[in-house]
Design a protein around this motif. Structure first.
Motif, mmCIF file in Angstrom:
data_model
loop_
_atom_site.group_PDB
_atom_site.id
_atom_site.type_symbol
_atom_site.label_atom_id
_atom_site.label_comp_id
_atom_site.label_asym_id
_atom_site.label_seq_id
_atom_site.Cartn_x
_atom_site.Cartn_y
_atom_site.Cartn_z
ATOM 1 N N GLN A 1 -9.589 0.427 2.266
ATOM 2 C CA GLN A 1 -8.822 -0.074 1.167
ATOM 3 C C GLN A 1 -9.701 -0.090 -0.060
ATOM 4 O OE1 GLN A 1 -5.828 -1.610 1.362
ATOM 5 N NE2 GLN A 1 -6.027 -2.046 -0.910
ATOM 6 N N SER B 1 1.161 1.132 -13.861
ATOM 7 C CA SER B 1 1.911 0.249 -14.079
ATOM 8 C C SER B 1 3.231 0.660 -14.951
ATOM 9 C CB SER B 1 1.166 -0.890 -15.026
ATOM 10 O OG SER B 1 0.607 -0.297 -16.156
ATOM 11 N N GLN C 1 -1.451 2.083 3.890
ATOM 12 C CA GLN C 1 -1.765 1.327 2.605
ATOM 13 C C GLN C 1 -1.711 1.945 1.368
ATOM 14 O OE1 GLN C 1 -6.209 0.048 3.345
ATOM 15 N NE2 GLN C 1 -6.071 0.663 5.429
ATOM 16 N N ALA D 1 1.491 0.491 0.355
ATOM 17 C CA ALA D 1 1.390 -0.783 -0.167
ATOM 18 C C ALA D 1 0.862 -0.800 -1.661
ATOM 19 C CB ALA D 1 0.629 -1.601 0.970
ATOM 20 N N THR D 2 -0.249 -0.202 -1.894
ATOM 21 C CA THR D 2 -0.870 0.021 -3.075
ATOM 22 C C THR D 2 -0.049 0.329 -4.164
ATOM 23 O OG1 THR D 2 -3.025 0.037 -1.847
ATOM 24 C CG2 THR D 2 -2.831 0.581 -4.378
ATOM 25 N N THR E 1 3.282 0.367 -4.297
ATOM 26 C CA THR E 1 4.473 -0.611 -4.367
ATOM 27 C C THR E 1 4.143 -1.519 -5.193
ATOM 28 O OG1 THR E 1 5.791 0.029 -2.367
ATOM 29 C CG2 THR E 1 6.193 -2.165 -3.228
ATOM 30 N N ASN E 2 2.748 -1.916 -4.704
ATOM 31 C CA ASN E 2 2.228 -3.308 -5.798
ATOM 32 C C ASN E 2 1.905 -3.011 -7.264
ATOM 33 O OD1 ASN E 2 2.320 -4.875 -3.695
ATOM 34 N ND2 ASN E 2 0.171 -4.322 -2.922
ATOM 35 N N ALA E 3 1.582 -1.580 -7.573
ATOM 36 C CA ALA E 3 1.328 -1.090 -8.637
ATOM 37 C C ALA E 3 2.685 -0.671 -9.702
ATOM 38 C CB ALA E 3 0.584 0.332 -8.707
ATOM 39 N N THR F 1 8.410 2.615 -7.147
ATOM 40 C CA THR F 1 9.430 2.318 -6.260
ATOM 41 C C THR F 1 10.066 3.539 -5.577
ATOM 42 O OG1 THR F 1 11.290 2.539 -7.981
ATOM 43 C CG2 THR F 1 10.235 0.255 -7.834
#
Length: 350
Positions: free
Chosen positions: A4, A17, A288, A291-292, A294-296, A299
């Protein structure tokens, strides 16, 4: 290094972003006819806007929610009344048979209510378009399209149900690819047709309402009561708050274009103490990464794993591809590298 921590370290150097929700459309406020709007979009951007899903629709609504604007959806009845080929908006055979033969009766096809895209054969051998949901007897064929043997089925079915019946018991709905075929069908079943005082489905149909850029998308969001082909000339589509409305192509409206896209590839070299040839480790790292990203704010992306050319057991490469352009090709990642493709909007005129 912890997986991670490694991922966060790698991604910290990327400006992610907001990059995952790039708008691939541009609004043009100058009212034009559909033809002029299409020419403008093709000269300055990519084409009139084509929509692939509800997310595209929402993007357009967010940009100009209150005004009616052209999008790239249209029909082409003038061409389809005269040609039978493999192109969109033209007549096709259910059996995918290539033929230039058409035998519509006078005044047909008339596209009444804009839903008549399936074809019946009359007792004299001529054809007419009809709503596919109508019930009718139907004509199947066995053998081959070049040497068909016809079979009249005296059961009332919709066009699709008739097609399925023919495919199960024979070959398909009838293909009539020549004057000789028409005479053969007419002579063989004339008396039955006359007794039925009706007509019968054949395998001809048409696919209306296609995207002008050739994009294969079944997404439609018709407004209530649409498409209705009001006046017989409503063959172009504008977007209003309620959805798609067909209207005369000579009307003038502002419009949406699809943007041309510029792609930039960023590559980062990595190494790890983990056994990167272990499938479980690979899957864990890719999860991972997903997920990273997507969180950033990402899409649209695709994750894959590739082994470097030297096939060293202590190293491998993960490739990350953000897909904003459906025509974009897959990336080829280098050894010990993660490739991230980010897409930025850019008009052709820039």
């Amino acid at each position: 290094m912890d997986t991670q921590v490694l991922l966060m370290h790698l991604l910290s150097g990327l400006s992610l972003s907001g990059a995952g929700n790039l708008n691939r459309f541009v609004a043009v406020d100058t009212p034009m006819t559909m033809a002029d709007a299409r020419q403008y979009c093709r000269s300055n951007h990519l084409d009139l806007a084509s929509l692939g899903d509800a997310r595209d629709l929402q993007q357009l609504r967010d940009m100009r929610s209150g005004s009616a604007r052209w999008i790239g959806l249209s029909d082409d009845p003038a061409t389809s009344m005269q040609t039978l080929d493999v192109y969109t908006n033209s007549w096709k055979w259910s059996f995918e048979y290539a033929s230039e033969y058409l035998n519509f009766e006078s005044g047909e096809p008339d596209f009444k209510t804009d839903e008549e895209v399936c074809v019946r054969m009359n007792s004299d051998g001529s054809w007419r378009d009809q709503e596919c949901s109508s019930l009718s007897h139907f004509l199947c064929f066995s053998g081959s399209p070049s040497k068909p043997d016809y079979h009249l089925v005296r059961e009332a079915k919709t066009w699709e149900d008739a097609r399925d019946h023919c495919r199960f018991w024979f070959v398909d709905l009838a293909v009539i690819g020549s004057q000789e075929d028409k005479d053969h069908a007419k002579s063989k079943f004339y008396f039955l047709f006359a007794q039925l005082s009706s007509n019968a489905w054949i395998g001809l149909y048409r696919e209306p309402w296609a995207w002008q850029d050739g994009r294969l998308s079944e997404f439609r969001h018709w407004a209530p009561g649409q498409p209705n082909n009001m006046g017989g000339n409503a063959m172009c589509v504008k977007l209003v708050p309620d959805g798609f409305i067909c209207t005369d192509c000579s009307d003038v409206y502002p419009f949406f274009c699809s943007r041309a896209l510029k792609q930039t590839i960023l590559k980062i070299k990595i190494s790890s103490d983990l056994d990167l040839t272990d499938p479980n480790v690979q899957d864990n790292i890719l999860q991972q990464f997903g997920a990273t990203l997507t969180n950033a704010g990402k899409t649209d992306f695709h994750l894959s794993w590739s082994v470097p050319p030297n096939n060293q057991p202590e190293s491998a490469a993960a490739a990350v591809e953000e897909v904003c352009d459906p025509s974009s090709s897959a990336l080829t990642s280098s050894a010990l590298e993660i490739s991230v493709k980010t897409t930025f909007n850019q008009s052709r005129q820039n």
